[in-house]
Design a protein around this motif. Structure first.
Motif, short mmCIF file in Angstrom:
data_model
loop_
_atom_site.label_atom_id
_atom_site.label_comp_id
_atom_site.label_asym_id
_atom_site.label_seq_id
_atom_site.Cartn_x
_atom_site.Cartn_y
_atom_site.Cartn_z
N GLN A 13 10.46 23.41 53.46
CA GLN A 13 10.79 24.65 52.75
C GLN A 13 12.22 24.59 52.21
O GLN A 13 13.17 24.36 52.96
CB GLN A 13 10.63 25.85 53.68
CG GLN A 13 10.98 27.17 53.03
CD GLN A 13 10.59 28.35 53.89
OE1 GLN A 13 9.44 28.75 53.94
NE2 GLN A 13 11.57 28.92 54.59
N ILE A 14 12.35 24.79 50.90
CA ILE A 14 13.65 24.78 50.23
C ILE A 14 14.03 26.21 49.88
O ILE A 14 13.24 26.94 49.28
CB ILE A 14 13.61 23.93 48.93
CG1 ILE A 14 12.93 22.57 49.18
CG2 ILE A 14 15.00 23.77 48.36
CD1 ILE A 14 13.61 21.69 50.19
N GLY A 22 15.05 37.90 44.66
CA GLY A 22 16.26 37.21 44.25
C GLY A 22 16.48 35.90 44.96
O GLY A 22 17.33 35.10 44.54
N VAL A 23 15.77 35.64 46.04
CA VAL A 23 15.83 34.34 46.73
C VAL A 23 14.54 33.60 46.42
O VAL A 23 13.45 34.14 46.58
CB VAL A 23 16.00 34.51 48.25
CG1 VAL A 23 16.00 33.14 48.94
CG2 VAL A 23 17.29 35.26 48.56
N ILE A 24 14.67 32.36 45.96
CA ILE A 24 13.50 31.56 45.60
C ILE A 24 13.22 30.53 46.70
O ILE A 24 14.13 29.84 47.15
CB ILE A 24 13.71 30.85 44.25
CG1 ILE A 24 13.82 31.90 43.12
CG2 ILE A 24 12.57 29.87 43.95
CD1 ILE A 24 14.15 31.30 41.77
N PHE A 25 11.96 30.49 47.11
CA PHE A 25 11.52 29.50 48.09
C PHE A 25 10.61 28.50 47.38
O PHE A 25 9.69 28.89 46.66
CB PHE A 25 10.74 30.16 49.23
CG PHE A 25 11.57 31.06 50.09
CD1 PHE A 25 12.15 30.58 51.26
CD2 PHE A 25 11.78 32.39 49.74
CE1 PHE A 25 12.92 31.41 52.06
CE2 PHE A 25 12.54 33.24 50.53
CZ PHE A 25 13.12 32.74 51.69
N ARG A 27 5.84 27.86 44.84
CA ARG A 27 7.12 28.51 44.55
C ARG A 27 6.96 30.01 44.74
O ARG A 27 6.00 30.62 44.26
CB ARG A 27 7.56 28.22 43.11
CG ARG A 27 8.80 28.97 42.66
CD ARG A 27 9.01 28.77 41.16
NE ARG A 27 10.07 29.62 40.64
CZ ARG A 27 9.92 30.90 40.31
NH1 ARG A 27 8.75 31.50 40.46
NH2 ARG A 27 10.94 31.59 39.84
N ARG A 28 7.92 30.62 45.48
CA ARG A 28 7.84 32.05 45.76
C ARG A 28 9.19 32.70 45.47
O ARG A 28 10.23 32.16 45.88
CB ARG A 28 7.45 32.29 47.23
CG ARG A 28 6.20 31.55 47.65
CD ARG A 28 5.81 31.82 49.10
NE ARG A 28 6.85 31.50 50.08
CZ ARG A 28 7.13 30.30 50.52
NH1 ARG A 28 6.47 29.24 50.04
NH2 ARG A 28 8.07 30.10 51.42
N ALA A 73 15.66 26.36 39.59
CA ALA A 73 14.60 26.79 40.51
C ALA A 73 13.70 27.83 39.84
O ALA A 73 12.48 27.85 40.08
CB ALA A 73 15.20 27.36 41.79
N GLU A 74 14.26 28.70 38.99
CA GLU A 74 13.44 29.70 38.30
C GLU A 74 12.45 29.05 37.34
O GLU A 74 11.37 29.62 37.07
CB GLU A 74 14.35 30.66 37.53
CG GLU A 74 15.11 31.64 38.41
CD GLU A 74 15.99 32.57 37.59
OE1 GLU A 74 15.97 33.80 37.86
OE2 GLU A 74 16.68 32.08 36.67
N SER A 75 12.77 27.87 36.84
CA SER A 75 11.89 27.21 35.88
C SER A 75 10.78 26.39 36.54
O SER A 75 9.85 25.94 35.86
CB SER A 75 12.72 26.27 34.98
OG SER A 75 13.16 25.13 35.71
#
Length: 600
Positions: A46-47, A32-35, A27-28, A60-62
């Motif tokens: 890749q999401i 502000g955009v999470i991959f 997770r990256r 996604a942040e969790s």
């Protein structure tokens, strides 16, 4: 729950909605955009998670590594300059619309791309280890290999028949794993070392062509390429001779390698007589990629002053072999000492050598070695001629019992060949070894033992030798070696009860013992048993070679350690007294703590 596997989403699906399930590989958070790299058994996708979908973005942040996720979104092309040509999904990404955490994960004991992990750590946490792409790839390769074997054998008229896992103990060589019987106190089943007798019985029963991909068990001292339980492709066929079986099995191996890893093996495979293989390579599974060969020199050393050589040359069962290393005169003393220490592993007491500084002067001025002064000119001339030595070469010598010399110089040949580049450049070198001896003499027990197993047929012309000269009796046996490893071995079986009885007599197995252990086979042979034979391939070893893995434990889902333990389940383990009482077993010495044989 999903529409595609992660690794199967490519540019053909651009613009379409997909749903994927898998594990968060990485997770990256990029401004502000999470991959999230989502991984399943087929690969990684890749999401991309934008903050304009707040609920999804909070999920996604969790997310952390190894969370189990379900993701829905739209496939789109990656922006210019971000294409990853190293993966199948490298041209696309999925713009995430919905994300569900199916199950969070603890922090894994190691990262899946971490290198130099100890094998104990990997086996202790095998579930996580199996998630690694390399292990996923290996086990899928194993599946495809087994499928290729089945495909060929099914098409060739073989039928898959299961044979018992609980059978009678008839140990020949390795120890059996024993299983106590609750309903028959004091009696034991054994787990099969192979389905040998049952597949012969199937031939007598008229099934004609049999195969089985089956587990076998041997309670023997372990090495890096052995397991207490292993898988073999077991094959038997009726009404075929030695040459016919070899040709069919060779066709099978070529088909499997072509289907699974797109490798074209030679057609036909070369064949070597056992005696020639041992004389030239010191091994019955020679690595033919290595161009170095052993040369016999004992006959020219019988009268030399060097007592170490003379004693062996004049002894029964001894061998003196020479191994020429082109350009080997440049080897340092440290390298020679390291090779001397290496052959000690195989029982060699030393490693004599001669450096050929000037092949025109066969004396101490042209030859550099502590032993030259104790070898007369006639012997030195013969050694140089037989080995075809040139100035700048080095010749190693092994002098001891034949087995010690074969094992030591055979292994040294392979080590130096690969270390110093004495190889022919071929990636794959198969070879059949044929005309094995029927028997080997056991000096400790003072009796003959079977080189393969007691059910192997002698050559027709050697039947009379069973009683008069067992040591010179050859068998209808054959092994297939590839790059120095044995892929499989087999033989034509004895199909006449009278011949089987003669073999038992040669092995020192009396009539009463033979009837007690193998009466069911001897009786069956009397009911019109057809000529039959077969072979068994080691599936674990074949897949290991195809995968280029270091150990067969890398191609087995849940292997044992070299101490025959399963670190994942902490087996073997103690059992409670009630179970032992039911089995009518009492331990002579109680294990103090389970940890004695557990993870420690």
């Amino acid at each position: 729950m999903r529409t595609h596997y992660c690794g199967q989403v490519d540019s053909r699906l651009i613009g379409q909605e997909v749903t994927l399930c898998g594990w968060a590989h990485r997770r990256r958070d990029h401004g502000g955009v999470i991959f999230v790299d989502l991984r399943d058994r087929e690969g990684v996708a890749q999401i991309v998670c934008d903050p304009d979908r707040p609920l999804m973005f909070r999920t996604a942040e969790s997310v952390r590594n190894e969370f189990c996720l379900r993701v829905s979104g739209r496939v789109r092309a990656r922006p210019a300059g971000t294409v990853n040509a190293n993966i199948a999904t490298g041209e696309i990404e999925i713009l995430c619309h919905e994300m569900e955490v199916l199950n969070p994960s603890l922090t894994p004991p190691f990262q899946l791309d971490e290198e130099n992990l100890s094998e104990n750590i990997r086996l202790l946490h095998r579930v996580i280890d199996l998630r690694r792409p390399s292990m996923q790839k290996n086990l899928q390769l194993r599946y495809r290999t087994a499928r290729a074997f089945r495909r060929f054998l099914d098409a060739a008229g073989f039928i898959d028949v299961e044979t018992p896992m609980l059978t009678r103990s008839t140990p020949e060589g390795a120890r059996d794993y024993l299983v106590p019987s609750r309903v028959h106190p004091g009696h034991f089943f054994a787990l099969p070392q192979s389905p040998q007798l049952f597949k012969q019985l199937l031939m007598i029963a008229g099934f004609d062509r049999y195969y089985q991909i089956t587990k076998c068990f041997r309670d023997e001292d372990l090495r890096a390429d052995r397991q207490p339980e292993f898988t073999q492709v077991d094959i038997e066929t009726s009404f075929m001779g030695e040459d016919e079986i070899i040709r069919l099995m060779e066709e099978l191996v070529r088909a499997v390698f072509q289907e699974v890893i797109a490798v074209e093996l030679p057609n036909p495979f070369p064949r070597l007589r056992y005696a020639e293989a041992m004389e030239r390579y010191g091994s019955d599974k020679p690595d033919l990629r290595v161009t170095l060969e052993l040369v016999e020199v004992a006959d020219v050393l019988k009268d030399v002053p060097f007592k170490v050589f003379a004693a062996v040359a004049n002894s029964e069962g001894g061998r003196i072999a020479a191994l020429r290393i082109p350009g080997g005169a440049s080897l340092t003393r440290g390298e020679i000492d390291a090779y001397t220490q290496f052959v000690g592993i195989y029982g060699a007491r030393g490693l004599a050598y001669i450096k050929i500084n000037d092949v025109t002067q066969l004396n101490e001025s042209g030859l550099q070695s502590p032993i030259v002064k104790n070898l007369h000119a006639r012997a030195l001339q013969a050694i140089v001629e037989r080995t075809r030595a040139q100035s700048g070469d080095l010749i190693f010598f092994g002098a001891d019992k034949r087995k010690v010399v074969d094992d030591a110089l055979g292994a040294l040949r392979v080590r130096i060949g690969h270390e110093k580049g004495f190889v022919n450049g071929s990636a794959w070198e198969p070879v059949w070894i044929v005309d094995f001896p029927m028997f080997d003499y056991d000096d400790e027990e003072k009796r003959w033992t079977a080189c393969h197993h007691p059910f192997t047929s002698p050559k027709d012309e050697h039947l009379a030798l069973l009683a008069s000269d067992p040591g010179n009796c050859l068998a209808k046996a054959y092994d297939l070696a590839l790059n120095g490893s044995e892929l499989g071995g087999g033989s034509v079986r004895i199909h006449r009860a009278s011949v089987q009885e003669q073999v038992f007599q040669a092995l020192g197995i009396g009539d009463d013992e033979a009837q007690a252990k193998f009466g069911f086979l001897l009786d069956a042979l009397k009911y019109g048993a057809p000529p039959h034979g077969g072979l068994a391939f080691g599936l674990d070893r074949i897949v290991t070679m195809m995968a280029g893995a270091e150990s067969i434990r890398d191609v087995i889902a849940f292997p044992k350690t070299q101490r025959a333990q399963c670190l994942l389940t902490d087996a073997p383990s103690t059992v409670d007294e009630r179970q032992l009482r039911e089995l009518h077993i009492r331990l002579r010495q109680k294990v103090e703590t389970q940890g004695e044989i557990g993870r420690g």
